[in-house]
Design an enzyme around this catalytic site. Structure first.
Site, short mmCIF file in Angstrom:
data_model
loop_
_atom_site.label_atom_id
_atom_site.label_comp_id
_atom_site.label_asym_id
_atom_site.label_seq_id
_atom_site.Cartn_x
_atom_site.Cartn_y
_atom_site.Cartn_z
N GLU A 1 8.20 14.67 86.90
CA GLU A 1 9.38 15.31 87.47
C GLU A 1 10.52 14.32 87.57
OE1 GLU A 1 8.61 19.05 89.92
OE2 GLU A 1 8.38 17.37 91.27
N HIS B 1 5.55 13.86 95.86
CA HIS B 1 6.75 14.53 95.37
C HIS B 1 7.96 13.65 95.69
CE1 HIS B 1 10.05 17.36 95.01
NE2 HIS B 1 9.26 18.08 94.25
#
Ligand code: PGA
Length: 247
Positions: A161, A91
């Site tokens: 993302e 992430h």
């Protein structure tokens, strides 16, 4: 549609955590969506026992090491033992803390070897006119895939993302045509790493201000396989609306 709720570190009360879990169980009755909750590690222990609901548990990270002499690490076999199905890897908020592509590749491998589906997060900080950000996305994917067998490659989920869209609102999130383009690009990169039509089977999901207002149009226009909402996943009203928009 796969919806992976990324609670990040937003939730620090077990009462709130339990309410959100109960809500997810209710929402999982829809056959059009599969829900997974990426909860902070201690809550995995809280929810895993006897979880026969349709809501899967996801971890937000996994250790790249396997040694028993590593204080503070949460290793993949432990997650597997608790029934964790997915784990977020790489992430941007972990990358920002210094996690390298090499470490991320190791984490992806650890998850797969232990039967956990890694959700490999990739994304650019900003878009430049020369489209150099595409090379960065390619490098992030290539690095994670290099050490994997063809079968393992098929099992990875990619979460696109873009960092510039994270933690904003649906107005600032990606536009449907741009997402469609990115998904095509990611499939092209995967096509070079996988034989035949295998690349078309890899699930690609989107995160970055996925909200009730934009998920439907993004889903329709881009062929995305799901979403990774952050802030919208810890606000009960917003999360319910978001799931219903895709149900
Ligand atoms: P956001 O977070 O939905 O709050 O933008 C998404 C993420 O960082 O995974």
């Amino acid at each position: 549609m796969l919806i992976v709720a990324n609670w990040k570190a937003y939730v620090a009360s077990k009462e709130k955590a339990k309410k959100l879990f109960a809500l997810a169980k209710k929402l999982s009755a829809s056959r059009k969506v599969k829900l997974a909750l990426a909860v902070p590690a201690p809550y995995i222990g809280l929810f895993a026992k006897g979880n026969t609901s349709g809501v899967a548990l996801a971890a937000q990270d996994v250790s790249d090491v396997m040694d028993a002499t590593e204080t503070g690490e949460t290793i993949a076999p432990l997650l597997r033992d608790l029934g964790v199905k997915y784990v977020l890897v790489g992430h941007s908020e972990r990358r920002a803390r210094g996690e390298t592509d090499a470490v991320i590749a190791q984490k992806v491998k650890r998850a797969l070897v232990n039967g956990i589906t890694p959700i490999l997060c990739v994304g650019e900080r900003e878009r430049d006119e020369g489209a150099r950000y595409l090379a960065l996305i390619r490098a992030q994917i290539e690095s994670a895939f290099t050490g994997l067998s063809p079968k393992e490659r098929l099992a990875v989920i990619i979460a696109y993302e873009p960092i510039w869209a994270i933690g904003k609102t649906s107005d600032d999130a990606i536009q449907p045509t741009d997402l469609q383009e990115m998904i095509l690009y990611i499939r092209k990169v995967l096509g070079e790493l996988m034989p035949g039509r295998a690349a078309s089977q890899v699930k690609i999901i989107y995160g970055g201000s996925a909200e009730p207002e934009n998920v439907k149009v993004l889903a329709r226009a881009s062929g995305v396989a799901g979403f990774l909402p952050g802030h919208a996943s810890v606000d009960p009203a917003m999360f319910a609306k978001l799931v219903k928009a895709l149900s």
